[in-house]
Design an enzyme around this catalytic site. Structure first.
Site, PDB file in Angstrom:
ATOM      1  N   HIS A 115       0.953  -1.510   0.249  1.00 48.60           N
ATOM      2  CA  HIS A 115       0.035  -0.316   0.105  1.00 48.60           C
ATOM      3  C   HIS A 115       0.998   1.272   0.207  1.00 48.60           C
ATOM      4  O   HIS A 115       0.072   2.562  -0.255  1.00 48.60           O
ATOM      5  CB  HIS A 115      -1.147  -0.329   1.119  1.00 48.60           C
ATOM      6  CG  HIS A 115       0.283   0.301   2.462  1.00 48.60           C
ATOM      7  ND1 HIS A 115      -0.170  -0.663   3.692  1.00 48.60           N
ATOM      8  CD2 HIS A 115       0.095   1.163   3.317  1.00 48.60           C
ATOM      9  CE1 HIS A 115       0.097  -0.710   4.584  1.00 48.60           C
ATOM     10  NE2 HIS A 115       0.238   1.506   4.269  1.00 48.60           N
ATOM     11  N   ASP A 148       0.475  -7.684   1.957  1.00 42.46           N
ATOM     12  CA  ASP A 148       0.516  -6.347   1.716  1.00 42.46           C
ATOM     13  C   ASP A 148       1.880  -5.866   2.075  1.00 42.46           C
ATOM     14  O   ASP A 148       2.606  -5.638   2.251  1.00 42.46           O
ATOM     15  CB  ASP A 148       0.161  -5.444   2.787  1.00 42.46           C
ATOM     16  CG  ASP A 148       0.151  -4.682   3.121  1.00 42.46           C
ATOM     17  OD1 ASP A 148       0.126  -3.326   1.908  1.00 42.46           O
ATOM     18  OD2 ASP A 148      -0.293  -3.402   3.146  1.00 42.46           O
ATOM     19  N   SER A 226       4.106   2.548   8.057  1.00 37.20           N
ATOM     20  CA  SER A 226       4.252   1.496   6.981  1.00 37.20           C
ATOM     21  C   SER A 226       5.624   0.405   6.286  1.00 37.20           C
ATOM     22  O   SER A 226       6.553   1.436   5.428  1.00 37.20           O
ATOM     23  CB  SER A 226       2.912   1.890   6.149  1.00 37.20           C
ATOM     24  OG  SER A 226       1.625   2.248   6.897  1.00 37.20           O
TER      25      SER A 226
END
Length: 388
Positions: A115, A148, A226
């Site tokens: 992402h 992810d 992230s």
């Protein structure tokens, strides 16, 4: 000859002279006594304080050393998109997002979250800043939206690419210390600490596929963290920070990391093929039929079709078929793979991830109301392609 008598006693001193003689002695005595009492008190309290200070300093030094050793492997990732002003014909690149990543090998492969870089498929550019503040254009090598995870590549010298040590997730325990390094809110090279709060969590990826065995931690993870590494107290990678649970968008003490055991098999596939290469049974299935089964009180994956020459055909799996009179006759319903229960297509994919092409698995199917076990040889995907 007359002599005056002499008084044998010494002459008497005045009170002022006596005071001047005694006062220095009194001051000296007071000073020595006070200093002695202070030293006694200090010696009494110094021992436990010294032990506490030494313990605190040791813990701090270990954390400082961990950050110093691991932080050069952490990178700052910025995605850039093209914009055109209404009043200017020129095209500008503006930051559209940022995140973290880490060095996987000295060939320039970097690991991050999918992402973080998903916009690259729409023409965005990726810029990577290393720990020495040098910046490099990155190429997107492979993506796994269902995990992810993504892999980038940069053409940087090997001396600027210290590999991060790899740990294991299977030995983790709730309560052990963990350390997260990343770039929250664009603040690069930030360290946060915490503990493992829980193990075996399940979250949903952007591909709407479950990610299992996820690590939960209370180490602060904020937007920008992230893709960064979650480390154990030895500085080894144990997870990739991916999501938070929060009502405000900032850390609420519930963060999630993809376990390193998953990363270890996904990343080599992304480098080699550009995507995950799961072994296949050689069947076709559709989500719509799963909903049909659920409405009829059944669970599993209905075999809609069987690939000619596949392991599924050789094992005798039966597909959905139409009879001569036009009725549809249900085929086999897969309910388990090697004792792992299968309720949906996602469950089937996750069950097959543990195996390699060429291995045999025991597939349990529901056939004519009875459960039947079949031995199926797994195969490689039909077209293992490298790309987006």
């Amino acid at each position: 000859m007359d002599f005056e008598p002499v008084d044998p006693r010494p002459p008497r001193l005045s009170w002022l002279a006596r005071l001047l003689l005694v006062l220095p002695a009194l001051v000296l005595a007071f000073y020595l006594g006070a200093n002695w009492r202070a030293r006694v008190v200090e010696r009494g309290a110094a021992a436990p304080r010294a032990v506490a200070d030494a313990t605190l300093r040791q813990a701090e030094l270990q954390t400082i050393e961990l950050f110093r050793d691991a932080s050069p492997s952490v990178v700052f990732i910025t995605t850039l998109s093209r914009r055109r002003s209404l009043f200017d014909p020129r095209v500008f690149e503006v930051p559209s997002g940022n995140g973290s990543g880490f060095v996987w090998d000295k060939q320039g492969h970097l690991v991050t979250n999918y992402h973080v870089v998903q916009g690259v498929t729409r023409g965005e550019r990726v810029l990577v800043r290393l720990a020495d503040q040098s910046e490099w254009d990155a190429e997107l090598i492979g993506v796994a939206p269902e995990k992810d995870l993504a892999v980038l590549s940069i053409q940087a010298p090997a001396e600027l690419l210290p590999e991060i040590p790899i740990g294991r997730a299977r030995d983790l325990q709730v309560g052990q210390s963990v350390f997260a390094i990343g770039n929250p809110f664009g603040l690069d090279q930030t360290l946060t600490t915490g503990v493992i709060s829980a193990l075996g969590r399940e979250i949903t990826s952007l591909a709407r596929v479950p990610i299992r065995d996820v690590i939960q931690t209370d180490a602060a993870i904020n937007p920008g963290n992230s893709g960064g590494p979650l480390l154990d107290s030895s500085g080894r990678l144990i997870g990739v920070n991916t999501q938070i649970y929060s009502t405000s968008g900032s850390s609420a003490g519930i963060g999630f990391a993809i376990p390193v055991d998953t990363v270890n098999w996904v990343v080599p596939d992304l480098i080699r093929y550009g995507r995950i290469q799961r072994p296949v049974l050689g069947i076709e299935w559709h989500t719509a039929y799963n909903r049909y089964l659920q409405r009829n009180g059944l669970e599993g994956v209905l075999v809609v079709g069987v690939t000619a020459g596949s392991g599924a055909e050789r094992a005798g799996l039966r597909p959905l078929r139409q009879t001569r009179d036009g009725r549809m006759e249900l085929g086999d319903i897969i309910v388990a793979v090697d004792e792992e229960k299968v309720r949906s297509g996602d469950d089937l994919q996750l069950a097959l991830e543990r195996f390699e092409p060429g291995q045999r698995v025991r597939v349990r199917v529901l056939r004519d109301g009875e459960e039947v076990d079949l031995s199926v040889e797994l195969e490689a995907p039909a077209r293992p392609t490298r790309g987006r």
